[in-house]
Design a protein around this motif. Structure first.
Motif, PDB file in Angstrom:
ATOM      1  N   ILE A 195      55.221  22.186   6.485  1.00 23.25           N
ATOM      2  CA  ILE A 195      55.976  21.139   5.786  1.00 23.25           C
ATOM      3  C   ILE A 195      55.192  19.838   5.794  1.00 23.25           C
ATOM      4  CG2 ILE A 195      58.027  19.658   5.890  1.00 23.25           C
ATOM      5  CD1 ILE A 195      59.609  22.143   6.819  1.00 23.25           C
ATOM      6  N   GLU A 196      54.652  19.463   6.951  1.00 21.34           N
ATOM      7  CA  GLU A 196      53.869  18.224   7.033  1.00 21.34           C
ATOM      8  C   GLU A 196      52.628  18.287   6.138  1.00 21.34           C
ATOM      9  OE1 GLU A 196      54.732  15.302   8.267  1.00 21.34           O
ATOM     10  OE2 GLU A 196      56.625  16.341   8.647  1.00 21.34           O
ATOM     11  N   ARG A 197      51.936  19.439   6.135  1.00 20.47           N
ATOM     12  CA  ARG A 197      50.747  19.579   5.278  1.00 20.47           C
ATOM     13  C   ARG A 197      51.133  19.472   3.800  1.00 20.47           C
ATOM     14  NH1 ARG A 197      49.144  23.848   2.840  1.00 20.47           N
ATOM     15  NH2 ARG A 197      50.156  25.315   4.232  1.00 20.47           N
ATOM     16  N   ARG A 224      53.675  17.885   2.559  1.00 23.51           N
ATOM     17  CA  ARG A 224      54.041  16.487   2.285  1.00 23.51           C
ATOM     18  C   ARG A 224      52.788  15.624   2.147  1.00 23.51           C
ATOM     19  NH1 ARG A 224      58.750  14.157   5.774  1.00 23.51           N
ATOM     20  NH2 ARG A 224      58.709  12.696   4.061  1.00 23.51           N
ATOM     21  N   ARG A 225      51.829  15.795   3.060  1.00 29.76           N
ATOM     22  CA  ARG A 225      50.585  15.003   3.001  1.00 29.76           C
ATOM     23  C   ARG A 225      49.805  15.277   1.723  1.00 29.76           C
ATOM     24  NH1 ARG A 225      50.060  16.517   8.349  1.00 29.76           N
ATOM     25  NH2 ARG A 225      48.472  18.027   7.781  1.00 29.76           N
ATOM     26  N   ARG A 229      56.898  23.665  10.802  1.00 21.56           N
ATOM     27  CA  ARG A 229      56.734  22.212  10.886  1.00 21.56           C
ATOM     28  C   ARG A 229      55.370  21.791  10.344  1.00 21.56           C
ATOM     29  NH1 ARG A 229      57.256  21.197  16.181  1.00 21.56           N
ATOM     30  NH2 ARG A 229      59.466  20.778  16.028  1.00 21.56           N
ATOM     31  N   GLY A 230      54.322  22.495  10.750  1.00 21.78           N
ATOM     32  CA  GLY A 230      52.972  22.168  10.298  1.00 21.78           C
ATOM     33  C   GLY A 230      52.804  22.330   8.794  1.00 21.78           C
TER      34      GLY A 230
END
Length: 142
Positions: A38-40, A42-43, A35-36
Protein backbone atom coordinates in the motif's frame (compact mmCIF):
# COMPACT_ATOMS: atom_id res chain seq x y z
CA UNK A 1 2.29 -3.62 -10.79
CA UNK A 2 1.93 -7.36 -10.36
CA UNK A 3 -1.09 -9.60 -9.78
CA UNK A 4 -0.95 -9.20 -5.98
CA UNK A 5 -0.98 -5.40 -6.35
CA UNK A 6 -3.98 -5.63 -8.68
CA UNK A 7 -5.83 -7.90 -6.25
CA UNK A 8 -4.97 -5.53 -3.40
CA UNK A 9 -6.34 -2.56 -5.31
CA UNK A 10 -9.48 -4.53 -6.13
CA UNK A 11 -9.96 -5.38 -2.45
CA UNK A 12 -9.43 -1.75 -1.45
CA UNK A 13 -11.95 -0.60 -4.06
CA UNK A 14 -14.45 -2.97 -2.51
CA UNK A 15 -13.69 -1.82 1.06
CA UNK A 16 -11.05 0.87 1.58
CA UNK A 17 -11.47 0.46 5.35
CA UNK A 18 -10.56 -3.21 5.41
CA UNK A 19 -7.96 -3.99 8.07
CA UNK A 20 -4.46 -5.00 7.09
CA UNK A 21 -5.17 -8.40 8.66
CA UNK A 22 -8.30 -8.90 6.55
CA UNK A 23 -6.49 -7.81 3.40
CA UNK A 24 -3.59 -10.13 4.17
CA UNK A 25 -5.97 -13.04 4.69
CA UNK A 26 -7.83 -12.27 1.45
CA UNK A 27 -4.61 -12.00 -0.55
CA UNK A 28 -2.78 -14.87 1.17
CA UNK A 29 0.18 -12.68 2.18
CA UNK A 30 1.46 -11.19 5.46
CA UNK A 31 0.24 -7.94 7.04
CA UNK A 32 3.74 -6.52 6.53
CA UNK A 33 3.50 -7.30 2.81
CA UNK A 34 0.09 -5.58 2.55
CA UNK A 35 1.33 -2.49 4.44
CA UNK A 36 4.47 -2.28 2.30
CA UNK A 37 2.56 -2.67 -0.94
CA UNK A 38 0.00 0.00 0.00
CA UNK A 39 2.78 2.44 0.90
CA UNK A 40 4.68 1.65 -2.33
CA UNK A 41 1.52 2.13 -4.41
CA UNK A 42 0.85 5.46 -2.66
CA UNK A 43 4.44 6.68 -3.17
CA UNK A 44 4.37 5.71 -6.85
CA UNK A 45 1.09 7.58 -7.35
CA UNK A 46 -0.89 4.49 -8.33
CA UNK A 47 -3.07 5.05 -5.24
CA UNK A 48 -3.80 8.75 -4.89
CA UNK A 49 -6.30 8.61 -2.05
CA UNK A 50 -9.18 6.93 -0.30
CA UNK A 51 -12.77 8.11 -0.23
CA UNK A 52 -16.09 7.78 1.54
CA UNK A 53 -19.46 7.59 -0.24
CA UNK A 54 -22.17 9.33 1.74
CA UNK A 55 -25.86 8.58 1.42
CA UNK A 56 -26.38 12.27 0.60
CA UNK A 57 -24.03 12.02 -2.38
CA UNK A 58 -26.19 9.35 -3.98
CA UNK A 59 -29.47 11.04 -2.92
CA UNK A 60 -28.51 14.40 -4.48
CA UNK A 61 -29.38 13.17 -7.96
CA UNK A 62 -31.99 10.43 -7.77
CA UNK A 63 -31.83 10.07 -11.57
CA UNK A 64 -28.32 9.70 -12.92
CA UNK A 65 -26.91 8.52 -16.20
CA UNK A 66 -24.09 8.49 -18.68
CA UNK A 67 -24.57 9.90 -22.15
CA UNK A 68 -22.06 8.85 -24.78
CA UNK A 69 -21.82 11.34 -27.64
CA UNK A 70 -20.41 11.09 -31.15
CA UNK A 71 -19.45 14.47 -32.62
CA UNK A 72 -19.18 15.27 -36.31
CA UNK A 73 -16.52 17.65 -37.50
CA UNK A 74 -14.34 19.73 -35.23
CA UNK A 75 -16.95 21.01 -32.79
CA UNK A 76 -15.77 19.15 -29.69
CA UNK A 77 -14.50 22.22 -27.79
CA UNK A 78 -17.69 24.17 -28.50
CA UNK A 79 -19.90 21.25 -27.49
CA UNK A 80 -17.90 20.72 -24.29
CA UNK A 81 -18.43 24.40 -23.39
CA UNK A 82 -22.17 24.01 -23.99
CA UNK A 83 -22.33 20.80 -21.94
CA UNK A 84 -20.36 22.26 -19.04
CA UNK A 85 -22.79 25.18 -18.97
CA UNK A 86 -25.74 22.91 -18.15
CA UNK A 87 -26.53 22.67 -14.43
CA UNK A 88 -27.48 18.97 -14.70
CA UNK A 89 -24.11 18.00 -16.18
CA UNK A 90 -21.93 16.66 -13.36
CA UNK A 91 -18.83 15.84 -15.45
CA UNK A 92 -17.64 15.62 -19.04
CA UNK A 93 -14.96 13.25 -20.29
CA UNK A 94 -13.28 13.13 -23.68
CA UNK A 95 -12.48 9.62 -24.79
CA UNK A 96 -11.36 7.54 -27.73
CA UNK A 97 -13.12 4.80 -29.63
CA UNK A 98 -16.70 4.97 -30.83
CA UNK A 99 -17.68 7.88 -28.58
CA UNK A 100 -15.99 11.28 -28.46
CA UNK A 101 -17.43 12.48 -25.16
CA UNK A 102 -19.04 10.83 -22.13
CA UNK A 103 -21.28 13.05 -20.02
CA UNK A 104 -22.37 12.35 -16.45
CA UNK A 105 -25.87 13.76 -15.88
CA UNK A 106 -27.89 14.04 -12.66
CA UNK A 107 -31.44 15.31 -12.16
CA UNK A 108 -34.17 15.16 -9.52
CA UNK A 109 -36.70 13.45 -11.83
CA UNK A 110 -36.82 11.22 -14.88
CA UNK A 111 -38.77 13.92 -16.74
CA UNK A 112 -36.00 16.47 -16.14
CA UNK A 113 -33.42 13.90 -17.22
CA UNK A 114 -35.33 13.41 -20.47
CA UNK A 115 -35.45 17.19 -21.03
CA UNK A 116 -31.68 17.45 -20.58
CA UNK A 117 -31.11 14.63 -23.08
CA UNK A 118 -33.40 16.31 -25.62
CA UNK A 119 -31.61 19.63 -25.18
CA UNK A 120 -28.17 18.07 -25.62
CA UNK A 121 -29.26 16.12 -28.71
CA UNK A 122 -30.21 19.43 -30.35
CA UNK A 123 -26.65 20.81 -30.04
CA UNK A 124 -25.22 21.47 -33.49
CA UNK A 125 -22.52 18.91 -34.31
CA UNK A 126 -23.83 15.98 -32.29
CA UNK A 127 -24.04 13.10 -34.74
CA UNK A 128 -25.33 10.34 -32.44
CA UNK A 129 -25.64 9.43 -28.80
CA UNK A 130 -26.45 6.61 -26.43
CA UNK A 131 -27.57 7.00 -22.84
CA UNK A 132 -27.51 4.57 -19.92
CA UNK A 133 -29.23 5.19 -16.60
CA UNK A 134 -27.15 4.44 -13.51
CA UNK A 135 -29.10 2.10 -11.24
CA UNK A 136 -26.86 2.06 -8.18
CA UNK A 137 -23.45 3.29 -7.08
CA UNK A 138 -21.07 1.01 -5.21
CA UNK A 139 -18.20 3.51 -5.09
CA UNK A 140 -17.90 7.13 -6.10
CA UNK A 141 -14.84 9.33 -6.55
CA UNK A 142 -16.61 12.29 -4.95
Amino acid sequence: MDEVDQRLISALRHDARASLSDLALTLGVSRTTVRGRIERLRRSGDIVGFTVVLKGDAARDPVRGLMMIGIEGRGTDRILRQLNGLSSVRATHTTNGRWDVIVEIGTPTLEEFDEVLARIRRFDGIAHSETNLLLSTRKSAN
